[in-house]
Design a protein around this motif. Structure first.
Motif, mmCIF file in Angstrom:
data_model
loop_
_atom_site.group_PDB
_atom_site.id
_atom_site.type_symbol
_atom_site.label_atom_id
_atom_site.label_comp_id
_atom_site.label_asym_id
_atom_site.label_seq_id
_atom_site.Cartn_x
_atom_site.Cartn_y
_atom_site.Cartn_z
ATOM 1 N N SER A 1 0.811 -1.223 0.000
ATOM 2 C CA SER A 1 0.000 0.000 0.000
ATOM 3 C C SER A 1 0.845 1.274 0.000
ATOM 4 O O SER A 1 0.358 2.341 -0.356
ATOM 5 C CB SER A 1 -0.940 -0.002 1.212
ATOM 6 N N GLY A 2 2.111 1.172 0.424
ATOM 7 C CA GLY A 2 2.952 2.361 0.494
ATOM 8 C C GLY A 2 3.760 2.613 -0.752
ATOM 9 O O GLY A 2 4.764 3.333 -0.716
ATOM 10 N N VAL A 3 3.324 2.038 -1.865
ATOM 11 C CA VAL A 3 4.113 2.124 -3.091
ATOM 12 C C VAL A 3 4.235 3.558 -3.613
ATOM 13 O O VAL A 3 5.205 3.895 -4.309
ATOM 14 C CB VAL A 3 3.512 1.198 -4.176
ATOM 15 N N ALA A 4 3.297 4.426 -3.262
ATOM 16 C CA ALA A 4 3.364 5.815 -3.747
ATOM 17 C C ALA A 4 4.622 6.521 -3.268
ATOM 18 O O ALA A 4 5.242 7.291 -4.020
ATOM 19 C CB ALA A 4 2.125 6.588 -3.286
ATOM 20 N N GLY A 5 5.016 6.252 -2.026
ATOM 21 C CA GLY A 5 6.174 6.950 -1.492
ATOM 22 C C GLY A 5 7.401 6.094 -1.282
ATOM 23 O O GLY A 5 8.478 6.622 -0.995
ATOM 24 N N GLY A 6 7.256 4.781 -1.402
ATOM 25 C CA GLY A 6 8.388 3.902 -1.101
ATOM 26 C C GLY A 6 8.676 2.873 -2.173
ATOM 27 O O GLY A 6 9.184 1.784 -1.876
ATOM 28 N N MET A 7 8.387 3.183 -3.417
ATOM 29 C CA MET A 7 8.591 2.233 -4.504
ATOM 30 C C MET A 7 10.068 1.832 -4.609
ATOM 31 O O MET A 7 10.960 2.684 -4.663
ATOM 32 C CB MET A 7 8.113 2.835 -5.829
ATOM 33 N N GLU A 8 10.321 0.535 -4.633
ATOM 34 C CA GLU A 8 11.690 0.033 -4.675
ATOM 35 C C GLU A 8 12.183 -0.228 -6.098
ATOM 36 O O GLU A 8 13.391 -0.191 -6.347
ATOM 37 C CB GLU A 8 11.804 -1.244 -3.841
ATOM 38 N N THR A 9 11.278 -0.507 -7.009
ATOM 39 C CA THR A 9 11.668 -0.712 -8.404
ATOM 40 C C THR A 9 12.165 0.619 -8.970
ATOM 41 O O THR A 9 11.482 1.646 -8.851
ATOM 42 C CB THR A 9 10.492 -1.226 -9.243
#
Length: 453
Positions: free
Chosen positions: A204-212
């Motif tokens: 759910s935190g992909v907006a601010g913590g995307m690792e790709t």
């Protein structure tokens, strides 16, 4: 003696027959033909005929209402053209998908043979304009999502990923050249799409913590990272990959073609839900992408959010379809299943469950119909879509639980369909934003304060 007995039988028969009634019957049917047909029956067939004619129907059986989850008649709001499309999709799902749904779900395989038949319905990219798309109202996109999910949530998910997320990304964020290359083929299902946003360590935190990550080079871009739960990815022709630019820290979108070096998709096994959907773990290892395959109008997560806002309404409709399929399956079962000498539909506690299910279903349908109307009017906001997703996914859980309840032990058997709806409802509850994330989006809108960490 035989002749005398025959005369006696004829006289007795003439006394029993109401000739006035016989005259009325002869005006409607060919009596000599009927007599000949009856005379040709053997003893067993005659006994069966007499049983059918003389057995009294159970009280009220002939007046039983149809099994229909559209209790408030929202179908009446559709004009003739749109109603015809709805019924065309319903017929396809009931004739082509329903007979095979449980088998493919159980085997965790996708029925590839249905793709040309699905393409013939001409419903991909339903609300988009141009590129061979139908350009129908968003209400119809919702109706179609409901009709597909009403029979099989897995096929609905395949369709939503391809037509909504993948095509929608290109439609909203692609250049004109990218739209011309991909959308006509995808509309005809000649090319299949997937959508890669969720990651193994960042959900759910992909907006601010995307690792790709993506890094620009002289030859284009290099992508590294992983994506998880990516539907259709094991056989898709193009996968939309969202990655964080190392230099700008902004999210960008890419068109990754099937067979691209550095791209690997592994099927996720042992799922308890949406087993027909081919979800994959994607690994990107120095995956080289040309600038021409970067989504030219995707330059921040706000652009990604445009796609999610548009498709989240479809997921709410999908939840309605799942709940409707479970409710109608359970209602049908209660009318046939007998205990203590009568259908269990006659029992008070069973009727209470059915009414609770229908209440939830009707409230959900009312919400999503209005949601799509807002979308057609250009008034849809993130919080509108999020509220519908939260409510409908929660209520669907309740509906499928009650459907399983009224079916007793048979509720866990695939052959009665409800078990599949129960399992698939769990996936709907989680994807396209969890209850918590969508609740915070709505909470921010109504209070003016952001509670996101």
């Amino acid at each position: 003696m035989k002749f005398y007995n025959k005369i006696k039988q004829i006289i007795h028969l003439m006394k029993e027959v109401d000739f006035n009634e016989l005259g009325k019957i002869s005006e409607k049917i060919d009596l000599p033909k009927i007599m000949k047909s009856v005379g040709d029956l053997n003893d067993q067939q005659l006994q069966g005929l007499m049983k059918m004619l003389t057995e009294k129907a159970k009280k009220g059986q002939h007046k039983l209402p149809p099994i229909d989850g559209d209790f408030y008649e929202y179908d009446l709001k559709l004009d003739q053209e749109y109603r015809a499309i709805q019924l065309k999709v319903r017929q396809f799902m009931e004739t082509e998908i329903e007979p095979i749904a449980n088998d493919y779900w159980n085997r965790a395989e996708f029925p590839m043979q249905i793709i040309p038949k699905l393409a013939a319905l001409n419903i991909c990219g339903v609300a988009y304009e141009g590129y061979g798309c139908p350009a129908l109202p968003f209400v119809m996109e919702g109706i179609i999502a409901e009709e597909i999910a009403r029979v099989d949530v897995s096929i609905s998910t395949f369709f939503g990923v391809h037509s909504g997320l993948a095509m929608g990304s290109i439609y909203l964020c692609g250049s004109e050249a990218q739209k011309q290359e991909w959308l006509p083929k995808m509309q005809k299902l000649e090319a299949i799409g997937a959508f890669g946003l969720t990651e193994p360590n960042v959900g759910s935190g992909v907006a601010g913590g995307m690792e790709t990550t993506c890094e620009e080079t002289q030859d284009g871009w290099i992508l590294n990272g992983q994506k998880k739960w990516i539907g259709n990815a094991t056989f898709a022709d193009v996968i939309i990959i969202w990655a964080r630019d190392i230099k700008s820290n902004q999210v960008k979108g890419f068109l990754v073609r099937k067979g691209n070096p550095g791209f690997k998709a592994e099927k996720i096994e042992n799922k308890m839900a949406l087993r027909t959907v081919q979800n994959a773990l994607i690994t990107l290892t120095d995956c080289k992408i040309t600038e021409a395959d970067r989504l030219q109008n995707a330059n921040s997560f706000r652009d990604t959010a445009k796609v999610l806002r548009m498709t989240r309404a479809g997921v709410a409709w999908q939840a309605v379809g799942c709940a409707r399929g479970a409710y109608e399956s359970a209602l049908k079962y209660t009318k046939k299943r007998e205990q203590f000498g009568k259908p269990i539909a006659k029992f008070q506690l069973i009727q209470n469950h059915l009414v609770e299910m229908l209440s939830n279903l009707t409230a959900m349908k009312s919400m999503v119909f209005r949601l799509s109307e807002l979308q057609d009017q250009g008034l849809l906001t993130d919080e509108h879509a999020s509220l519908a997703k939260v409510f409908c996914s929660m209520r669907t859980r309740d509906v499928v639980s009650r459907a399983r309840e009224v079916m007793g032990g048979n509720g866990i058997l695939l052959e009665y369909d409800v078990a599949r709806f129960v399992a698939d409802a769990e996936a709907i509850y989680s994807y396209e934003g969890t209850k918590e994330i969508n609740s915070l989006i709505v909470g921010r809108a109504i209070t003016g304060y952001s509670a996101f960490v």
